[in-house]
Each structure stands twice: as C-alpha cells, then as structure tokens.
Design a protein around this motif. Structure first.
Motif, PDB file in Angstrom:
ATOM      1  N   SER A  85      31.624  35.488  46.289  1.00 49.01           N
ATOM      2  CA  SER A  85      32.550  34.491  46.263  1.00 49.01           C
ATOM      3  C   SER A  85      33.908  34.807  46.364  1.00 49.01           C
ATOM      4  O   SER A  85      34.053  36.275  46.100  1.00 49.01           O
ATOM      5  N   THR A  86      34.643  34.365  47.045  1.00 44.79           N
ATOM      6  CA  THR A  86      36.080  34.692  47.265  1.00 44.79           C
ATOM      7  C   THR A  86      37.083  34.335  45.899  1.00 44.79           C
ATOM      8  O   THR A  86      38.154  34.301  46.003  1.00 44.79           O
ATOM      9  N   LEU A  87      36.483  33.838  44.737  1.00 50.66           N
ATOM     10  CA  LEU A  87      37.034  33.373  43.475  1.00 50.66           C
ATOM     11  C   LEU A  87      38.024  34.457  42.996  1.00 50.66           C
ATOM     12  O   LEU A  87      39.077  34.044  42.796  1.00 50.66           O
ATOM     13  N   THR A  90      34.055  29.078  35.221  1.00 46.48           N
ATOM     14  CA  THR A  90      33.513  29.332  36.717  1.00 46.48           C
ATOM     15  C   THR A  90      34.137  28.271  37.778  1.00 46.48           C
ATOM     16  O   THR A  90      34.959  27.452  37.269  1.00 46.48           O
ATOM     17  N   GLY A  91      34.133  28.704  39.036  1.00 51.92           N
ATOM     18  CA  GLY A  91      34.536  27.866  40.148  1.00 51.92           C
ATOM     19  C   GLY A  91      35.949  27.892  40.043  1.00 51.92           C
ATOM     20  O   GLY A  91      36.903  28.702  39.433  1.00 51.92           O
ATOM     21  N   VAL A 129      28.834  33.485  38.035  1.00 47.59           N
ATOM     22  CA  VAL A 129      28.119  32.272  38.104  1.00 47.59           C
ATOM     23  C   VAL A 129      27.662  31.611  36.854  1.00 47.59           C
ATOM     24  O   VAL A 129      27.639  30.373  36.764  1.00 47.59           O
ATOM     25  N   ASN A 156      33.764  41.634  41.098  1.00 46.64           N
ATOM     26  CA  ASN A 156      33.152  40.958  42.074  1.00 46.64           C
ATOM     27  C   ASN A 156      32.508  39.682  41.729  1.00 46.64           C
ATOM     28  O   ASN A 156      31.903  39.671  40.499  1.00 46.64           O
ATOM     29  N   ALA A 157      32.403  38.565  42.371  1.00 46.18           N
ATOM     30  CA  ALA A 157      31.420  37.691  42.207  1.00 46.18           C
ATOM     31  C   ALA A 157      30.508  37.127  43.058  1.00 46.18           C
ATOM     32  O   ALA A 157      31.056  37.219  44.372  1.00 46.18           O
ATOM     33  N   TRP A 158      29.649  36.658  42.746  1.00 41.42           N
ATOM     34  CA  TRP A 158      28.619  35.904  44.004  1.00 41.42           C
ATOM     35  C   TRP A 158      28.353  34.575  43.891  1.00 41.42           C
ATOM     36  O   TRP A 158      28.422  33.853  42.810  1.00 41.42           O
ATOM     37  N   GLU A 159      28.102  33.801  45.042  1.00 39.57           N
ATOM     38  CA  GLU A 159      27.807  32.464  45.118  1.00 39.57           C
ATOM     39  C   GLU A 159      26.394  31.938  44.586  1.00 39.57           C
ATOM     40  O   GLU A 159      25.610  33.076  44.204  1.00 39.57           O
TER      41      GLU A 159
END
Length: 320
Positions: free
Chosen positions: A95-97, A54-55, A45, A85-88
């Motif tokens: 996050s599914t990124l 990011t994103g 994030v 892993n990533a988080w919103e």
C-alpha cells in the motif's frame, strides 16, 4: 489532566493526543519542545487493539494532527515519525498509504523533510505471513520508514554525538597511518589527511541497526532493555504493548537531536520507550498514551522510580 505517573524528568498522560494538546501540560510546552519522537499506529489492513485508522481515514487523521504538533515544537526542534509498511487487503501488493500519510502530514504543517532514515530489525518475524511463509512469493519485511522533519532546514543536530565504532579496516589505517590517497575512477580526490584523522568513530549511516549502534547507546539494546518491562506486565497481569518502538531507534535520535535538559514528547507512547530512554539520557519528557492498560503497563519501564514515588520521595519534575 493528571499524569498516570511522574519521574525525575517527566510524566505520562492517559489521553488521546487530540485532547492532550488542549490540556495544560502540553499547552504550557508550546514552542518549547525540542523533539517529538513517535511511532503512531501504522495504517494496517486490520484493526488492532491499540487502535489504528485504515485507508484514507488514516491519511486524514495524521494530517489533522500535523499543525497542532508543529505548534508545540521549538523553532529549531525536530519531529521524528516512524511509519511501518502496509499491504493491500488480500493481495501481495504494498500500500502507498504510509507515503501518502507522510506527504499529507508534511504539507499540512509546512515542514521540511530533513532526512529519510531506515530502521532495520533483522530479528523481526517473517511477514506478511500469507505471502512470505505460506506462498513464498515475497521477502521478509524487516524495516520501517523513519521520517525526520522540522520547521527549518537547519534544526539542531550533531552527528558527532552518534558516531559508530570504526570497522577493523579503518582501525588498521589509523594504526598504520598509511593510505592510498589520490584521485579515484569516480573523479573524487581523496586526501590522506582526512582519512587518517581519528574522529572517535565513523559518521552514522541513515540506516539504524541494533548491530551498529554508537558504543554509548549499546546499553539500550532492545532485548535487554525490554526485559524489565515485560516482567512487570506479567506480574501485574497486563498485556504488553504488541508494537513497541525499537529502543535503539529512540536512543539514536534522542542523542542525535537533543541535549541533556531538552524536552522530548511522544504523542503515541505505547509502552513509553521514548520516555524511558529520555529519562536515562537526562532529557525532560512528556508522553501521551490513549489506552489506560498500556499506560499502566509502561510503569514497568520506571519500576524503581515509581516505588520511590509511592514512598513519597519523588521530586515530581514538571514541564517548564
């Protein structure tokens, strides 16, 4: 493009991978790389010092590298990518990124997904802190995803090189040579011969854990392996890389997917764990790190070698 340093088996370049792929060392290695072993910046994030997109920018960035990395790979070579892993932002929602990036990378280079492996780190600090430590509404994030890809469905690999120690129950079976063979409720028929043959160890699972490494790789335990590097950084007044690859992970895949003399490349070297372990296992290697300070600090993994170089006795092994 001059290397920051060389060792007997490899060299490290200080450059962005986009530039390095158009420079002589990697251009000369096109079609000859047996393993690309790497842990690119995760899609976090927040921006980190070591640089991370990011994103959707992250997905597009990793996707853009796929065809060029695939081009340097040998036809039976492998690409192993660790993605955490990533988080919103601001929400206890994952996050599914990471998955989107992996699928985009795979499609862009038309690669086969050979296997999904989990890298477990039981000693990892609890995170994300806001949801795990403070509100106590999520579990500790203690693993990363490792994706093994290749141009072909049958890249070079041999799991006999990464056998894990037999557990005590199996050791007793081998010692007694008595096993309750026959058909199981599941329908499987278990033969006595298959279970009472000593193959030198058990087939490794698709979970890489520092507590269950093949005996030959136990010397690469992360805590001990990292000590010299951290000491060197402290002596040189350099910050150690904050997101170092687990040494057990690099050792496992280098041993599993390559042979001595093969060429291993890490496009996002960081502290150059991949290069150091490739060196120790007798593989040729070429690593690329964009941050000059981290590139300089990674010398600590080869301190004895670089001292020899300073004295003018290094062989300066080149990529062939």
């Amino acid at each position: 493009m001059k290397p920051v340093y060389k060792t007997k088996h490899g060299q490290l370049l200080n450059a962005k991978i986009e530039d390095a792929l158009q420079a002589p060392p990697l251009m000369a290695a096109a079609g000859k790389v047996n393993l690309i072993m790497t842990s690119p910046p995760f899609p976090l994030v927040r921006k980190k010092k070591y640089g991370n997109e990011t994103g959707q920018q992250y997905v597009d960035w990793l996707k853009s590298l796929a065809p060029r990395l695939s081009d340097i790979l040998a036809e039976d070579g492998s690409i192993v990518i660790e993605i955490g892993n990533a988080w919103e932002a601001g929400k206890p929602v994952m996050s599914t990124l990471p998955l989107e990036a992996l699928l985009a990378f795979k499609a862009a280079a038309n690669l086969e997904l050979c296997q999904h492996v989990i890298c477990h780190n039981p000693a990892r600090l609890p995170s994300p802190a806001a949801w795990v430590n403070v509100e106590r509404i999520r579990l500790k994030d203690s693993f990363t995803h490792v994706w093994w890809l290749a141009k072909t469905s049958r890249p070079r690999a041999d799991n006999r090189r990464v056998l894990t120690p037999y557990r005590k129950d199996m050791q007793r079976l081998l010692s007694s040579q008595k096993y309750n063979a026959g058909r199981r409720p599941s329908g499987h028929k278990i033969s006595e011969k298959g279970f009472l043959t000593d193959h030198g160890g058990a087939i490794a699972p698709n979970v890489v854990d520092p507590n269950s490494l093949p005996e030959a790789l136990m010397r690469f335990s992360n805590t001990g392996w990292d000590a010299g590097y951290r000491r060197y950084c402290a002596e040189q007044g350099l910050d150690p890389h904050p997101a170092r690859m687990q040494s057990e992970l690099a050792a496992f895949f280098i041993e599993f997917l390559t042979k001595p003399g093969d060429l291993v490349v890490d496009p996002f070297a960081g502290s150059n764990t991949t290069g150091a372990i490739a060196e120790a296992l007798g593989r040729r290697w070429l690593s690329v790190e964009a941050d000059a300070a981290y590139a300089a600090g990674s010398r600590g993994r080869f301190e004895a070698t670089t001292k020899t170089q300073a004295a003018g006795r290094d062989s300066g092994a080149e990529i062939r």
